[in-house]
Structure formats: structure tokens, C-alpha cells
Design a protein around this motif. Structure first.
Motif, PDB file in Angstrom:
ATOM      1  N   ARG A 189      -4.487  -4.715 -10.502  1.00  0.00           N
ATOM      2  CA  ARG A 189      -3.730  -4.244  -9.332  1.00  0.00           C
ATOM      3  C   ARG A 189      -2.828  -3.072  -9.683  1.00  0.00           C
ATOM      4  NH1 ARG A 189      -1.494  -8.613  -5.245  1.00  0.00           N
ATOM      5  NH2 ARG A 189      -0.940  -6.662  -4.251  1.00  0.00           N
ATOM      6  N   ALA A 190      -2.250  -3.131 -10.899  1.00  0.00           N
ATOM      7  CA  ALA A 190      -1.379  -2.022 -11.313  1.00  0.00           C
ATOM      8  C   ALA A 190      -2.182  -0.718 -11.377  1.00  0.00           C
ATOM      9  CB  ALA A 190      -0.748  -2.328 -12.672  1.00  0.00           C
ATOM     10  N   ALA A 191      -3.488  -0.830 -11.749  1.00  0.00           N
ATOM     11  CA  ALA A 191      -4.329   0.377 -11.802  1.00  0.00           C
ATOM     12  C   ALA A 191      -4.773   0.794 -10.399  1.00  0.00           C
ATOM     13  CB  ALA A 191      -5.555   0.112 -12.692  1.00  0.00           C
ATOM     14  N   LEU A 192      -5.067  -0.190  -9.530  1.00  0.00           N
ATOM     15  CA  LEU A 192      -5.623   0.126  -8.205  1.00  0.00           C
ATOM     16  C   LEU A 192      -4.575   0.532  -7.174  1.00  0.00           C
ATOM     17  CD1 LEU A 192      -8.390  -2.579  -7.559  1.00  0.00           C
ATOM     18  CD2 LEU A 192      -8.660  -0.236  -8.362  1.00  0.00           C
ATOM     19  N   GLU A 193      -3.427  -0.149  -7.187  1.00  0.00           N
ATOM     20  CA  GLU A 193      -2.455   0.050  -6.098  1.00  0.00           C
ATOM     21  C   GLU A 193      -2.019   1.515  -5.926  1.00  0.00           C
ATOM     22  OE1 GLU A 193      -1.735  -1.964  -3.775  1.00  0.00           O
ATOM     23  OE2 GLU A 193      -2.114  -3.983  -4.504  1.00  0.00           O
ATOM     24  N   PRO A 194      -1.710   2.244  -7.043  1.00  0.00           N
ATOM     25  CA  PRO A 194      -1.317   3.650  -6.828  1.00  0.00           C
ATOM     26  C   PRO A 194      -2.449   4.465  -6.203  1.00  0.00           C
ATOM     27  CG  PRO A 194      -0.818   2.939  -9.072  1.00  0.00           C
ATOM     28  CD  PRO A 194      -1.651   1.863  -8.462  1.00  0.00           C
ATOM     29  N   LEU A 195      -3.706   4.149  -6.584  1.00  0.00           N
ATOM     30  CA  LEU A 195      -4.843   4.898  -6.037  1.00  0.00           C
ATOM     31  C   LEU A 195      -5.149   4.483  -4.603  1.00  0.00           C
ATOM     32  CD1 LEU A 195      -7.228   4.742  -9.133  1.00  0.00           C
ATOM     33  CD2 LEU A 195      -5.963   6.718  -8.306  1.00  0.00           C
ATOM     34  N   ALA A 196      -4.721   3.275  -4.233  1.00  0.00           N
ATOM     35  CA  ALA A 196      -5.049   2.752  -2.892  1.00  0.00           C
ATOM     36  C   ALA A 196      -3.998   3.127  -1.850  1.00  0.00           C
ATOM     37  CB  ALA A 196      -5.217   1.228  -2.958  1.00  0.00           C
ATOM     38  N   ARG A 197      -2.954   3.846  -2.296  1.00  0.00           N
ATOM     39  CA  ARG A 197      -1.955   4.290  -1.305  1.00  0.00           C
ATOM     40  C   ARG A 197      -2.588   5.292  -0.357  1.00  0.00           C
ATOM     41  NH1 ARG A 197       2.403   3.699  -5.335  1.00  0.00           N
ATOM     42  NH2 ARG A 197       1.930   5.684  -6.277  1.00  0.00           N
ATOM     43  N   LYS A 198      -2.058   5.372   0.843  1.00  0.00           N
ATOM     44  CA  LYS A 198      -2.564   6.356   1.803  1.00  0.00           C
ATOM     45  C   LYS A 198      -2.407   7.748   1.219  1.00  0.00           C
ATOM     46  CE  LYS A 198      -2.185   3.794   6.022  1.00  0.00           C
ATOM     47  NZ  LYS A 198      -2.402   4.007   7.439  1.00  0.00           N
ATOM     48  N   SER A 199      -3.420   8.593   1.416  1.00  0.00           N
ATOM     49  CA  SER A 199      -3.363   9.926   0.800  1.00  0.00           C
ATOM     50  C   SER A 199      -2.686  10.945   1.717  1.00  0.00           C
ATOM     51  CB  SER A 199      -4.762  10.397   0.409  1.00  0.00           C
ATOM     52  OG  SER A 199      -5.567  10.532   1.551  1.00  0.00           O
ATOM     53  N   GLY A 200      -2.099  10.510   2.800  1.00  0.00           N
ATOM     54  CA  GLY A 200      -1.378  11.407   3.697  1.00  0.00           C
ATOM     55  C   GLY A 200      -1.338  10.800   5.095  1.00  0.00           C
ATOM     56  N   ALA A 201      -0.666  11.496   6.012  1.00  0.00           N
ATOM     57  CA  ALA A 201      -0.510  10.976   7.364  1.00  0.00           C
ATOM     58  C   ALA A 201      -1.854  10.847   8.077  1.00  0.00           C
ATOM     59  CB  ALA A 201       0.412  11.897   8.155  1.00  0.00           C
ATOM     60  N   HIS A 202      -2.838  11.676   7.644  1.00  0.00           N
ATOM     61  CA  HIS A 202      -4.142  11.665   8.309  1.00  0.00           C
ATOM     62  C   HIS A 202      -5.007  10.483   7.862  1.00  0.00           C
ATOM     63  CE1 HIS A 202      -4.602  13.401   4.345  1.00  0.00           C
ATOM     64  NE2 HIS A 202      -5.854  13.008   4.394  1.00  0.00           N
ATOM     65  N   ASP A 203      -4.556   9.756   6.822  1.00  0.00           N
ATOM     66  CA  ASP A 203      -5.400   8.713   6.212  1.00  0.00           C
ATOM     67  C   ASP A 203      -5.381   7.446   7.074  1.00  0.00           C
ATOM     68  OD1 ASP A 203      -6.772   7.009   4.614  1.00  0.00           O
ATOM     69  OD2 ASP A 203      -5.627   7.415   2.783  1.00  0.00           O
ATOM     70  N   ASP A 204      -6.473   7.189   7.796  1.00  0.00           N
ATOM     71  CA  ASP A 204      -6.494   6.020   8.684  1.00  0.00           C
ATOM     72  C   ASP A 204      -7.391   4.904   8.146  1.00  0.00           C
ATOM     73  OD1 ASP A 204      -8.863   7.247   8.969  1.00  0.00           O
ATOM     74  OD2 ASP A 204      -8.778   7.539  11.139  1.00  0.00           O
ATOM     75  N   ARG A 205      -7.704   4.948   6.844  1.00  0.00           N
ATOM     76  CA  ARG A 205      -8.518   3.866   6.258  1.00  0.00           C
ATOM     77  C   ARG A 205      -7.718   2.565   6.200  1.00  0.00           C
ATOM     78  NH1 ARG A 205      -9.441   5.930   0.507  1.00  0.00           N
ATOM     79  NH2 ARG A 205      -7.343   6.666   0.951  1.00  0.00           N
ATOM     80  N   SER A 206      -8.413   1.439   6.377  1.00  0.00           N
ATOM     81  CA  SER A 206      -7.749   0.139   6.233  1.00  0.00           C
ATOM     82  C   SER A 206      -7.402  -0.076   4.766  1.00  0.00           C
ATOM     83  CB  SER A 206      -8.675  -0.990   6.691  1.00  0.00           C
ATOM     84  OG  SER A 206      -9.777  -1.076   5.810  1.00  0.00           O
ATOM     85  N   ARG A 207      -6.511  -1.053   4.489  1.00  0.00           N
ATOM     86  CA  ARG A 207      -6.130  -1.331   3.096  1.00  0.00           C
ATOM     87  C   ARG A 207      -7.353  -1.760   2.271  1.00  0.00           C
ATOM     88  NH1 ARG A 207      -2.750  -2.705  -0.892  1.00  0.00           N
ATOM     89  NH2 ARG A 207      -3.082  -4.712  -1.896  1.00  0.00           N
ATOM     90  N   GLU A 208      -8.231  -2.587   2.863  1.00  0.00           N
ATOM     91  CA  GLU A 208      -9.416  -3.047   2.135  1.00  0.00           C
ATOM     92  C   GLU A 208     -10.292  -1.854   1.742  1.00  0.00           C
ATOM     93  OE1 GLU A 208      -8.288  -4.540   4.835  1.00  0.00           O
ATOM     94  OE2 GLU A 208      -7.676  -6.447   3.922  1.00  0.00           O
ATOM     95  N   ARG A 209     -10.434  -0.907   2.668  1.00  0.00           N
ATOM     96  CA  ARG A 209     -11.262   0.257   2.382  1.00  0.00           C
ATOM     97  C   ARG A 209     -10.604   1.122   1.307  1.00  0.00           C
ATOM     98  NH1 ARG A 209     -14.410   3.339   7.088  1.00  0.00           N
ATOM     99  NH2 ARG A 209     -15.309   1.270   7.207  1.00  0.00           N
ATOM    100  N   ARG A 210      -9.277   1.246   1.365  1.00  0.00           N
ATOM    101  CA  ARG A 210      -8.582   2.056   0.356  1.00  0.00           C
ATOM    102  C   ARG A 210      -8.710   1.410  -1.025  1.00  0.00           C
ATOM    103  NH1 ARG A 210      -3.321   1.733   1.797  1.00  0.00           N
ATOM    104  NH2 ARG A 210      -3.538   1.008   3.929  1.00  0.00           N
ATOM    105  N   LEU A 211      -8.673   0.058  -1.066  1.00  0.00           N
ATOM    106  CA  LEU A 211      -8.829  -0.629  -2.355  1.00  0.00           C
ATOM    107  C   LEU A 211     -10.237  -0.430  -2.909  1.00  0.00           C
ATOM    108  CD1 LEU A 211      -6.874  -3.956  -1.748  1.00  0.00           C
ATOM    109  CD2 LEU A 211      -6.426  -2.307  -3.563  1.00  0.00           C
ATOM    110  N   ALA A 212     -11.249  -0.472  -2.020  1.00  0.00           N
ATOM    111  CA  ALA A 212     -12.631  -0.258  -2.466  1.00  0.00           C
ATOM    112  C   ALA A 212     -12.781   1.159  -3.009  1.00  0.00           C
ATOM    113  CB  ALA A 212     -13.598  -0.492  -1.308  1.00  0.00           C
TER     114      ALA A 212
END
Ligand SMILES: [Zn+2]
Ligand SMILES: [Zn+2]
Length: 378
Positions: A189-212
Motif C-alpha cells: 500500500r505504501a508503494a501503491l497509494e502515492p501512485l493511486a492519488r488523483k492526478s489532477g482535477a480532471h481525474d474522474d477514475r474511481s479509487r479501484e481503477r486508480r489502484l489498478a
């Protein structure tokens, strides 16, 4: 506010906010008292061998099936029932509505873990003051404080149960299932969570999709990306009509668009042209960005160049604005940094990146058509 019996005479939809809150608290209290009674019965049943008459392996198994519960929920009730005679103060707190049944399940699991070192007086005070989730956390500290050896043994058991299953679906999609121990899971999770953050205001992916996406990015990006081997014909790489798909290790055949992306920045993958190996050598100087060139590109762009995206340069690929297969060069003018997701959007997702007059990148979304075209006149 209405009296309790009046609250039940009215439809939930017709209750005021205060009365609805009151009803919820009262209903949960009644359910918790029933749960306590159920737990006593479950423990009494578990003390008999009656479950064997139905062919069940354990009492928990019998309760799980016949009372329509999950295994862990049934096991929690048996554990509470087994310890309820030692929980005089906690049962009083439950009857008075100061704690919930969820506190009792945590208490029972803690009593199971620490045995004779269990001290109800210490814990019931914590139960009154904290939510069940927080109380569970506190009890983990308590277990370590009173018996660090068995706490560590529990961790070892968790590690022994680790597993990860990878299975390929008929269309090539990869199904993941598995269990990691608490510490291994925290590292992931420590490796994934920073990468799974929204990449900007335009990012409308769900959390599950961002984690994938983060998991794939972890494999493809960073300082030491996995070497993905793709074998493609030149016709496929050039997306010529009639060309077969490309071969990729561990995958079903992939499209020319995907090969184009994988081949865009040679830092990500190796592309072997199965018949025209000469061509790849000729194209190498256009394909491979030199180390000084890559440093200059990172210094210039700093992060992904997609408008609004702030993914740092260490998690980006060098995208050729004009692909090297179409004569693009590795000059800085023809390269921009893109993160994994935005690189995918440009190659496979149908988006276009256009450099504006002021040098800023503009995005052009794909043309989307819904359903068949309107039927023309006969
Ligand atoms: Zn690219
Ligand atoms: Zn990006």
C-alpha cells in the motif's frame, strides 16, 4: 421527540431527523441484545456434538450454513458466548447502551489471544471510550503489551498464509486474488497509494481503477521498469491493414496501438521485429533516447506534460510526438514526458496532444459515436 413506541408506529420516511436517529439507535441496541443472546446459544450448541448429526465439520460450520451467516461472523458469536461469563462489566455496559456487540467480539478475540492475562476492567473502560474500530486497534497494542511472544507468533502465522493467484481470463485479462500479511500488505500500500492519488482535477477514475493503474504503473515505471518483450512484424508496428496482432510475453496477442506505445520509449520495452530485424537496428537512433537526452528532457518537463497532471518525471516515459516509425526523431522538440495513464490515453485511448502556439500542450478528446449511424432515406 416521540416516545419509542410511537416512533415504531410511523414509517421511517415520515419521521423527523431526530426521531429517525433515535429509532436507529434503539433498533441497534435491541439487535445487540439479541446478538448477545444468540452468542450464548451458539456457545452452548458448540459445546455439544449435535452439529455432527448433519455432517457438519464444526459447530461454526453448522451455524454458518443453517443461520445464513459468514464463517467469521459465526465464529465471533461462538467466541463471545464462550467468554460471556467473564464479561460481567462489559455485558452491563452493553445493556446500558454504552458499548455495542462489536466491542464484545473484539473483547472475546482478545481474551482468546491472551488467556489468563486478560483483564476486563482495563479493557471495558477503553471500550466505553472508543469506537469498535479504534478499540480493535487498542486491543492489538494490549495483546502485544501482555504477551509479545504470542503476538509475534500470530504475525508469523499470517506470513505463512500468504499467497497470490494469477489466472488469465479467456480474453487475456488477468484475475488477481490473494492474501498478504499485515506488514507485506502495508508495504504494498505504501508503494501503491502515492501512485493511486488523483492526478489532477480532471481525474474522474474511481479509487479501484486508480489502484489498478497504480499496480501496472509500479511494474512499468520507476527507475527499474520490468522489461516487457514484444514480438511484432513491421506491418503490425506500422498499423498496416491486414497485419496480424503482436506477440507479448505472458499475454494474448496485442494490438498495433499497444505495440506503438510500448515501442515509443525504449526504456519501457524491447521490440523484436520477427522478420525485419535490420529495420529495428536502423531505427534505433530514432527510437532510443540517449541518457544525456533523457536528462535534458526530465529537466525541461519535470513531470508528465498532460495538462493538469503532476506525476513526477521518475514515473513517466518519453513520448515521441511524431512516432519514430513515421520518421520522428529523438530530438527534444519531438519528445515529451507522459505518465503511464496519459501515455495510454494518447496511444490506445484515442486522445491527441497538440502543441499550442505558446508551447503548451492541448488535449483533443477522441470522437465518440453512440449506437449505429442514423439510417438514410430509402
Ligand atoms: Zn508514446
Ligand atoms: Zn499524466
Amino acid at each position: 421527540m416521540l416516545a419509542t413506541q410511537d416512533v415504531y408506529a410511523i414509517d421511517a420516511a415520515d419521521l423527523g431527523a431526530d426521531d429517525l436517529r433515535e429509532r436507529l439507535i434503539h433498533q441497534r441496541h435491541v439487535i445487540d441484545l439479541m446478538e448477545l443472546s444468540f452468542s450464548r446459544s451458539a456457545a452452548e450448541f458448540a459445546a455439544t456434538q449435535d452439529y455432527e448429526n448433519d455432517g457438519s465439520a464444526t459447530a461454526i460450520d453448522w451455524i454458518r450454513i443453517h443461520c445464513h451467516m459468514t464463517g467469521p461472523a459465526a465464529a465471533d458469536r461462538v467466541a463471545v458466548g464462550n467468554h460471556v461469563s467473564e464479561f460481567g462489566q462489559t455485558v452491563d455496559a452493553l445493556v446500558d447502551g454504552e458499548v455495542g456487540f462489536a466491542h464484545l467480539t473484539v473483547m472475546a478475540r482478545t481474551a482468546d489471544a491472551v488467556g489468563s492475562k486478560f483483564n476486563e476492567t482495563v479493557l471495558v473502560k477503553k471500550a466505553r471510550e472508543n469506537s469498535p474500530g479504534k478499540f480493535h486497534h487498542i486491543c492489538r497494542h494490549y495483546r502485544h503489551a501482555v504477551d509479545a511472544c504470542s503476538f509475534a507468533a500470530g504475525e508469523v502465522e499470517q506470513v505463512e498464509n500468504r499467497r497470490l493467484k494469477l489466472s488469465t481470463w479467456f480474453d487475456g485479462a488477468l484475475l488477481l486474488s490473494g492474501v498478504l500479511d499485515s506488514v507485506g500488505g502495508a508495504a504494498l500500500r505504501a508503494a501503491l497509494e502515492p501512485l493511486a492519488r488523483k492526478s489532477g482535477a480532471h481525474d474522474d477514475r474511481s479509487r479501484e481503477r486508480r489502484l489498478a493503474d497504480a499496480l501496472v504503473e509500479l511494474a512499468c515505471g520507476g527507475e527499474q521498469p520490468a522489461q516487457i518483450q514484444v514480438t511484432s512484424s513491421l506491418d503490425t508496428l506500422l498499423a498496416l491493414a491486414g497485419a496480424a496482432a503482436a506477440e507479448m510475453e505472458f499475454s494474448l496477442p496485442v494490438s498495433s496501438r499497444t505495440v506503438e506505445r510500448l515501442a515509443c520509449d525504449s526504456g519501457i520495452s524491447r521490440v523484436l521485429l520477427d522478420s525485419e530485424s535490420m529495420v529495428i537496428d536502423v531505427g534505433r537512433s530514432k527510437r532510443v533516447v540517449s541518457e544525456p537526452g533523457r536528462r535534458a528532457l526530465k529537466a525541461r518537463d519535470g513531470s508528465c506534460r498532460w495538462p493538469g497532471c503532476d506525476r513526477p518525471s521518475s514515473w513517466t516515459a518519453a513520448h515521441h510526438l511524431v512516432h519514430w516509425t513515421r520518421g520522428g526523431t529523438t530530438d527534444l522538440d519531438n519528445l515529451i514526458l507522459l505518465c503511464h495513464r496519459h501515455h495510454w490515453l494518447v496511444h490506445e485511448g484515442g486522445w491527441q496532444l497538440v502543441r499550442g502556439d505558446d508551447g503548451r500542450m492541448l488535449t483533443v478528446p477522441p470522437t465518440v459515436t453512440f449506437g449505429p449511424s442514423p439510417r438514410g432515406p430509402d
